[in-house]
Design an enzyme around this catalytic site. Structure first.
Site, PDB file in Angstrom:
ATOM      1  N   ASP A 288       1.016  -1.091  -0.037  1.00 31.50           N
ATOM      2  CA  ASP A 288      -0.004   0.169   0.033  1.00 31.50           C
ATOM      3  C   ASP A 288       0.853   1.305  -0.117  1.00 31.50           C
ATOM      4  OD1 ASP A 288      -2.908   0.938   0.536  1.00 31.50           O
ATOM      5  OD2 ASP A 288      -1.872   1.751   2.210  1.00 31.50           O
TER       6      ASP A 288
ATOM      7  N   GLU B 197       1.571  -0.732  -4.862  1.00 31.64           N
ATOM      8  CA  GLU B 197       0.866   0.356  -5.306  1.00 31.64           C
ATOM      9  C   GLU B 197       1.523   1.769  -4.940  1.00 31.64           C
ATOM     10  OE1 GLU B 197      -3.293   2.550  -3.915  1.00 31.64           O
ATOM     11  OE2 GLU B 197      -1.597   2.402  -2.710  1.00 31.64           O
TER      12      GLU B 197
HETATM   13  C1  NOJ Z   1      -4.432   2.945  -0.667  1.00 27.62           C
HETATM   14  C2  NOJ Z   1      -5.549   2.147  -0.600  1.00 27.62           C
HETATM   15  O1  NOJ Z   1      -5.834   1.394  -1.917  1.00 27.62           O
HETATM   16  C3  NOJ Z   1      -6.770   2.863   0.003  1.00 27.62           C
HETATM   17  O2  NOJ Z   1      -7.960   2.130   0.083  1.00 27.62           O
HETATM   18  C4  NOJ Z   1      -6.165   3.567   1.191  1.00 27.62           C
HETATM   19  O3  NOJ Z   1      -7.309   4.239   2.003  1.00 27.62           O
HETATM   20  C5  NOJ Z   1      -4.951   4.524   1.142  1.00 27.62           C
HETATM   21  N1  NOJ Z   1      -3.988   3.368   0.432  1.00 27.62           N
HETATM   22  C6  NOJ Z   1      -4.431   4.316   2.568  1.00 27.62           C
HETATM   23  O4  NOJ Z   1      -3.984   3.325   3.099  1.00 27.62           O
END
Ligand code: NOJ
Length: 560
Positions: A222, A282
């Site tokens: 993440d 990500e």
């Molecule tokens: C990316 C995640 O996909 C999202 O759902 C989340 O709110 C943020 N990162 C913070 O962790």
């Protein structure tokens, strides 16, 4: 840590075992909305385990679980209070082990989400930090600073230490009772860690090993681009979010060069397993820097959201595909492809709206105006998915897209749980509309999701879209996904790709073994290329012509 043993020299795993991710179809499970085994209204791990057959029958290769860890759920679980356990409402570690066993028993890999940029404010480290005075070591794991006055540092401290802004609205700093401020790039309940701290780095290595030892095959990382921040004083100005990041890594918060050292350490851990564990970043970066995260010495693969951001438009799709394949090849990785996930308006709804509509504004408009053309959106979504599934690389599917679920745009605002709603001062609804519990059956209090109502209400239209209603129904979206995934397994070969035609409204490419994919992005029918038709995204038969907004796959083309 000792140097990793290169998996290639000592591995008992075959190349196929090691490279399973390269052309995998990964199904994202948002656990609290997937299936509820105990009537709590929240989906849970036993609910998922009971439905593993649905995923195996669908034909995916792996499950990616969004966070299921203990969490106060300020951000749907992306606020983790214990990285090495299961949220009590979602199950136990024993339930997790049972899920992994069931998934592996059906030939499915398991990927877990790692959330390293921030913890929950209820994580023991943050609780300790708040109970400790300014300047104490417990605060060093996070980013605490004194405030500044209206006229600069060292004054009355009534203003945040910098102009940084949070993704869910408002400043990226919150003041604590003793006057200091802590940094949070997301909600105030998600304090950012300071990744220069050795204990932070070591603890995440322990977490990676913990889940790998329990059998997980990979990780989704993440906000992978935000861990290394420039925290030198004075803090640099950054009054906007991370769009248009620089190509030289000079942003104070995002996509800095130092972040890669972290992932090199992680790779050492991944490579102590056989087969090595996989990861996908990500990461939001300048497009030319995405490949850095995907280096084999780091995470190995990186998401791109380029297709997801493209309109249903041949030229845009062609450009994205060419670019992403070239970028992935730079490091020997394979490209990822995504059309929907838990953070965006579902793609059948996006494609049913005029191309220039800003979906955030649209969600806020009275009665979601303009009304999405659902039939057209679904037709286009089916065509885009069939195209995506013919591309080399890995496709990431989001739960419910195999049912063609639309965005639920009219959830009562008093039920919204996404922190975006509150933190934006009710100017943005956020992401709950794509997180509504799945409909499994055509009847029942939550359409088979659980024995009682789910945590968000399902619209009436979900009954006809339930897995039960679509199973065996000719032309249903579920049967289209099943057919496409079954055929993909049969047809998938080398990762090569050749454009046959990328001009005009019809895109046509060829994969090895004479596998052709043709998409008509236009509204008017186009000539149907010759060959044996094996898949069509159209609901009805495709005979002489390729209908508008339709994808077909065919094999063994006859020589022209
Ligand atoms: C990316 C995640 O996909 C999202 O759902 C989340 O709110 C943020 N990162 C913070 O962790």
């Amino acid at each position: 840590m000792s140097a990793p043993t290169p998996a290639t020299t000592t591995s008992a795993a075959t190349a196929a075992d090691r490279d399973w991710w390269r052309q995998a179809v990964v199904y994202q499970v948002y656990p609290r909305s997937f299936a509820d085994s105990d009537g709590s209204g929240l989906g849970d791990l036993p609910g998922l385990t009971a439905r593993v057959d649905h995923l195996a029958d669908l034909g995916v290769d792996a499950l990616w679980l969004s966070p299921f860890y203990p969490s106060p759920m300020a951000d749907g679980g992306y606020d983790v209070s214990d990285y090495r356990d299961v949220h009590p409402q979602l199950g136990t570690l024993t339930d997790f082990d049972a899920l992994v066993a069931a998934a592996h028993g059906r030939g499915l890999k398991v990927i877990v989400d790692i959330v390293p940029n921030h913890t929950s404010d209820e994580h023991p480290w943050f609780v300790e930090a708040l109970a400790s005075p300014p300047g104490s070591p417990a605060r060093d794991r996070y980013i605490f600073r004194d405030g500044i006055g209206t006229d600069g540092p060292g004054h009355d401290g009534t203003h945040p230490p910098s102009d940084w802004v949070a993704h869910f609205g408002g400043p990226a700093w919150t003041q604590v009772p003793d006057g200091q401020w802590y940094c949070h790039l997301f909600a105030p309940q998600q304090p950012d860690l300071d990744w220069r701290h050795p204990e932070v780095r070591a603890d995440f290595l322990t977490t990676l090993r913990f889940w790998a030892d329990r059998g997980v095959d990979g990780y989704r990382v993440d906000v992978a681009h935000a861990l290394a921040k420039d925290l030198s004083e004075p803090l640099r100005s950054k009054p906007d979010l991370e769009d248009d990041l620089p190509v030289d890594g000079s942003d104070p918060l995002y996509d800095r060069d130092d972040v890669h050292q972290i992932y090199r350490e992680w790779r050492e851990v991944f490579n102590t397993y056989d087969p090595p564990r996989t990861a996908v970043a990500e990461a939001v970066s300048h497009p030319a820097r995405r490949a850095l995260y995907a280096r084999p010495s780091e995470l190995g693969q990186a998401f791109n959201f380029d297709l997801l951001k493209a309109d249903f438009d041949a030229a845009q799709f062609a450009e994205v595909i060419t670019f992403c394949l070239r970028e992935a090849a730079k490091t020997g990785s394979s490209s990822t492809w995504v059309l929907s996930n838990h953070d965006v308006v579902r793609h059948p709804t996006r494609y049913g709206l005029p191309a220039d509509v800003d979906t955030r504004a649209w969600l806020m408009s009275e009665g979601a105006d303009p009304v999405a053309d659902e039939a057209r959106g679904l037709r286009r979504a089916r065509a885009a998915t069939a195209l995506m599934l013919a591309l080399p690389g890995s496709s990431y599917l989001y739960q419910g897209e195999e049912l063609g679920l639309p965005e639920v745009a009219d959830l009562p605002t008093e039920l919204l749980q996404d922190p975006t709603w509150e933190n934006s001062g009710h100017t943005e609804k956020g992401r709950d509309g794509c997180r509504v519990p799945l409909p499994w059956t055509a009847e029942g209090p939550s359409l088979g999701f659980g024995s009682g109502p789910g945590w968000l209400p399902q619209p009436a239209g979900f009954a006809a879209l339930s897995a039960q209603a679509q199973t065996g129904a000719a032309g249903s979206t579920l049967e289209l996904y099943r057919s496409a995934l079954r055929l993909r397994r049969q047809l998938q070969g080398e990762e090569t790709f050749t454009w046959v035609s990328s001009d005009g409204p019809v895109l046509h490419f060829e994969r090895p073994g004479g596998w052709h994919c043709v998409t008509n992005f236009g509204s008017d029918p186009a000539p149907l290329p010759e060959g044996q038709l094996v898949l069509s995204s159209a609901v009805g038969p495709v005979v002489d012509q390729l209908p508008g907004e339709t994808t077909v796959w065919f094999t063994r083309p006859r020589p022209a």
